[in-house]
Design a protein around this motif. Sequence first.
Motif, PDB file in Angstrom:
ATOM      1  N   LYS A   1       2.094   6.663  -6.939  1.00 31.73           N
ATOM      2  CA  LYS A   1       0.910   7.569  -7.415  1.00 31.73           C
ATOM      3  C   LYS A   1       1.609   9.148  -7.130  1.00 31.73           C
ATOM      4  O   LYS A   1       1.183   9.809  -8.077  1.00 31.73           O
ATOM      5  N   LEU A   2       2.323   9.194  -6.129  1.00 33.18           N
ATOM      6  CA  LEU A   2       2.614  10.638  -5.874  1.00 33.18           C
ATOM      7  C   LEU A   2       4.033  10.872  -6.370  1.00 33.18           C
ATOM      8  O   LEU A   2       4.244  11.979  -6.459  1.00 33.18           O
TER       9      LEU A   2
ATOM     10  N   GLN B   1       2.813   1.694  -3.576  1.00 26.67           N
ATOM     11  CA  GLN B   1       1.864   2.160  -4.630  1.00 26.67           C
ATOM     12  C   GLN B   1       1.480   3.378  -4.316  1.00 26.67           C
ATOM     13  O   GLN B   1       1.172   4.363  -5.261  1.00 26.67           O
ATOM     14  N   THR B   2       1.033   3.902  -2.846  1.00 25.45           N
ATOM     15  CA  THR B   2       0.690   5.326  -2.987  1.00 25.45           C
ATOM     16  C   THR B   2       2.069   6.198  -3.349  1.00 25.45           C
ATOM     17  O   THR B   2       1.844   7.245  -3.945  1.00 25.45           O
ATOM     18  N   ASN B   3       3.234   5.689  -2.972  1.00 23.34           N
ATOM     19  CA  ASN B   3       4.309   6.551  -3.516  1.00 23.34           C
ATOM     20  C   ASN B   3       4.418   6.753  -4.824  1.00 23.34           C
ATOM     21  O   ASN B   3       4.963   7.747  -5.360  1.00 23.34           O
TER      22      ASN B   3
ATOM     23  N   ALA C   1       0.789  -1.163   0.095  1.00 22.56           N
ATOM     24  CA  ALA C   1      -0.055  -0.216   0.011  1.00 22.56           C
ATOM     25  C   ALA C   1       0.817   1.283   0.017  1.00 22.56           C
ATOM     26  O   ALA C   1       0.458   2.257  -0.741  1.00 22.56           O
ATOM     27  N   ILE C   2       2.017   1.250   0.785  1.00 20.58           N
ATOM     28  CA  ILE C   2       2.844   2.368   0.901  1.00 20.58           C
ATOM     29  C   ILE C   2       3.627   2.805  -0.393  1.00 20.58           C
ATOM     30  O   ILE C   2       3.638   3.791  -1.232  1.00 20.58           O
TER      31      ILE C   2
END
Length: 151
Positions: A107-108, A103-105, A100-101
């Motif tokens: 995206k950002l 994939q979030t990173n 999750a971390i």
Amino acid sequence: MRRAIFPGSFDPITLGHVDIINRALPLFDEIIIAIGINTDKTYMFSLEQRLNFIKKSYINEPKIKVETYTGLTIDFCQKLDVDFILRGLRNPADFEFEKAIAQTNRKLSNIETVFLLTSANTSFISSSIVRDVYRNGGNISSFVPKSVIEK
Ligand code: ADP
């Protein structure tokens, strides 16, 4: 220059961390071990102690730098011109959390997370269990580098 950051709390650094760092060394030109400061967390070892444990362990390794940071890891990566985040995976719980971390990173930012699988002989080691053993007067010398034991 292929530069990676290895972020974590390192409260304290363990032989599990050391295993990941040593195995990642041939993959990168520089690895920045970055202690993230989270004001919501309470730590057993002070920031200065955690920094010193790591610095002492890698005093003879020119490819390793040690830093502290607050805020988002990706912002710190951009500030230091780092393209890779290094993380270790021990078990399915680590995988779910890290997925999750990472994939979030992604995206950002364009920063890629590189995972190394824990080694069989260090996969059970975690800073939280080491803290528990230490707090209760047990011997932590099989789980941490010399710099921590010397304290
Ligand atoms: P955080 O609070 O960010 O999880 P830690 O200091 O606990 O910080 O861990 C930093 C990184 O080291 C994480 O990627 C974690 O999965 C990895 N790690 C910790 N212990 C081990 C181990 N025994 N084997 C492999 N990786 C590990």
